[in-house]
Write a protein that holds these residues in place. Sequence first.
Motif, PDB file in Angstrom:
ATOM      1  N   UNK A 175       0.855  -1.184   0.000  1.00  0.00           N
ATOM      2  CA  UNK A 175       0.000   0.000   0.000  1.00  0.00           C
ATOM      3  C   UNK A 175       0.892   1.236   0.000  1.00  0.00           C
ATOM      4  N   UNK A 176       0.634   2.136  -0.936  1.00  0.00           N
ATOM      5  CA  UNK A 176       1.381   3.393  -1.011  1.00  0.00           C
ATOM      6  C   UNK A 176       0.423   4.512  -0.643  1.00  0.00           C
ATOM      7  N   UNK A 177       0.803   5.262   0.385  1.00  0.00           N
ATOM      8  CA  UNK A 177      -0.003   6.378   0.870  1.00  0.00           C
ATOM      9  C   UNK A 177       0.715   7.687   0.590  1.00  0.00           C
ATOM     10  N   UNK A 178      -0.056   8.728   0.341  1.00  0.00           N
ATOM     11  CA  UNK A 178       0.502  10.062   0.138  1.00  0.00           C
ATOM     12  C   UNK A 178       0.171  10.899   1.364  1.00  0.00           C
ATOM     13  N   UNK A 179       1.189  11.553   1.919  1.00  0.00           N
ATOM     14  CA  UNK A 179       1.007  12.463   3.046  1.00  0.00           C
ATOM     15  C   UNK A 179       1.284  13.878   2.553  1.00  0.00           C
ATOM     16  N   UNK A 180       0.575  14.850   3.117  1.00  0.00           N
ATOM     17  CA  UNK A 180       0.698  16.222   2.619  1.00  0.00           C
ATOM     18  C   UNK A 180       1.984  16.919   3.048  1.00  0.00           C
ATOM     19  N   UNK A 181       2.644  16.423   4.116  1.00  0.00           N
ATOM     20  CA  UNK A 181       3.927  17.007   4.519  1.00  0.00           C
ATOM     21  C   UNK A 181       4.711  15.986   5.342  1.00  0.00           C
ATOM     22  N   UNK A 182       5.953  16.312   5.646  1.00  0.00           N
ATOM     23  CA  UNK A 182       6.834  15.373   6.336  1.00  0.00           C
ATOM     24  C   UNK A 182       6.362  15.082   7.757  1.00  0.00           C
ATOM     25  N   UNK A 183       5.791  16.046   8.438  1.00  0.00           N
ATOM     26  CA  UNK A 183       5.315  15.823   9.803  1.00  0.00           C
ATOM     27  C   UNK A 183       4.175  14.809   9.817  1.00  0.00           C
ATOM     28  N   UNK A 184       3.249  14.944   8.879  1.00  0.00           N
ATOM     29  CA  UNK A 184       2.138  13.993   8.779  1.00  0.00           C
ATOM     30  C   UNK A 184       2.682  12.620   8.399  1.00  0.00           C
ATOM     31  N   UNK A 185       3.662  12.583   7.512  1.00  0.00           N
ATOM     32  CA  UNK A 185       4.257  11.305   7.097  1.00  0.00           C
ATOM     33  C   UNK A 185       4.894  10.593   8.291  1.00  0.00           C
ATOM     34  N   UNK A 186       5.553  11.351   9.157  1.00  0.00           N
ATOM     35  CA  UNK A 186       6.177  10.761  10.344  1.00  0.00           C
ATOM     36  C   UNK A 186       5.127  10.197  11.288  1.00  0.00           C
ATOM     37  N   UNK A 187       4.074  10.956  11.530  1.00  0.00           N
ATOM     38  CA  UNK A 187       2.996  10.468  12.397  1.00  0.00           C
ATOM     39  C   UNK A 187       2.327   9.233  11.791  1.00  0.00           C
ATOM     40  N   UNK A 188       2.138   9.276  10.484  1.00  0.00           N
ATOM     41  CA  UNK A 188       1.514   8.146   9.800  1.00  0.00           C
ATOM     42  C   UNK A 188       2.397   6.905   9.865  1.00  0.00           C
ATOM     43  N   UNK A 189       3.701   7.100   9.742  1.00  0.00           N
ATOM     44  CA  UNK A 189       4.636   5.981   9.806  1.00  0.00           C
ATOM     45  C   UNK A 189       4.572   5.287  11.166  1.00  0.00           C
ATOM     46  N   UNK A 190       4.364   6.063  12.227  1.00  0.00           N
ATOM     47  CA  UNK A 190       4.236   5.484  13.560  1.00  0.00           C
ATOM     48  C   UNK A 190       2.980   4.629  13.678  1.00  0.00           C
ATOM     49  N   UNK A 191       1.964   4.963  12.905  1.00  0.00           N
ATOM     50  CA  UNK A 191       0.690   4.248  12.963  1.00  0.00           C
ATOM     51  C   UNK A 191       0.597   3.100  11.952  1.00  0.00           C
ATOM     52  N   UNK A 192       1.626   2.916  11.123  1.00  0.00           N
ATOM     53  CA  UNK A 192       1.586   1.893  10.076  1.00  0.00           C
ATOM     54  C   UNK A 192       1.312   0.479  10.595  1.00  0.00           C
ATOM     55  N   UNK A 193       1.980   0.009  11.652  1.00  0.00           N
ATOM     56  CA  UNK A 193       1.676  -1.356  12.109  1.00  0.00           C
ATOM     57  C   UNK A 193       0.209  -1.526  12.510  1.00  0.00           C
ATOM     58  N   UNK A 194      -0.329  -0.547  13.216  1.00  0.00           N
ATOM     59  CA  UNK A 194      -1.733  -0.601  13.618  1.00  0.00           C
ATOM     60  C   UNK A 194      -2.645  -0.548  12.385  1.00  0.00           C
ATOM     61  N   UNK A 195      -2.343   0.337  11.449  1.00  0.00           N
ATOM     62  CA  UNK A 195      -3.135   0.466  10.232  1.00  0.00           C
ATOM     63  C   UNK A 195      -3.114  -0.831   9.436  1.00  0.00           C
TER      64      UNK A 195
END
Length: 170
Positions: A73-93
């Motif tokens: 799955x490839x996700x697009x984040x609007x900025x690096x801060x959101x990408x970092x937060x999203x990366x932390x949630x990847x296992x749960x997602x």
Amino acid sequence: MSASSLPPHRIHIKRGRPVSVTSGASDFLRANDKIAALLPAIQRNLALQRDCEAVLSSLFELCEVMQLADGQLVLAASNAAIATKLKQQCPNLQLKLQQRGWQINAIRIKVQVKRVIEKPLPVKQLAIPETAIQALSNLEKNIEKTAQNADLRAALIRLLSRHRQSGSEK
């Protein structure tokens, strides 16, 4: 019956916002084989987008599903801060999406900076009651003309002149 007289069909694109598609557009999509072949992938991505939003509601408002291919799955984040937060949630997602029936083995995040169009700041519209204007005008006329009061008098004069200008424009 013409295409313009047919009722519009409702489809949901990105974050569940309904968008109208006329019957003529639907007919065009069905008639064009190359575009019609994309419809299942688009529908799958929209369903995946909704499931991602259900799992990470507040965080996923600034993200999009770009692609799902070969279990990645490839996700697009609007900025690096959101990408970092999203990366932390990847296992749960990933776990929650697997529980919902998605075959996802890995999640990759891309930062997709979008051009931001700044909205102009609204012009302040302050309505001062006429009694207040009269009181300020009396204060400006009756205040002692000393060096200490010079700034206050100047501010009162500016305020009153602006109000008179905006009052004459109405």
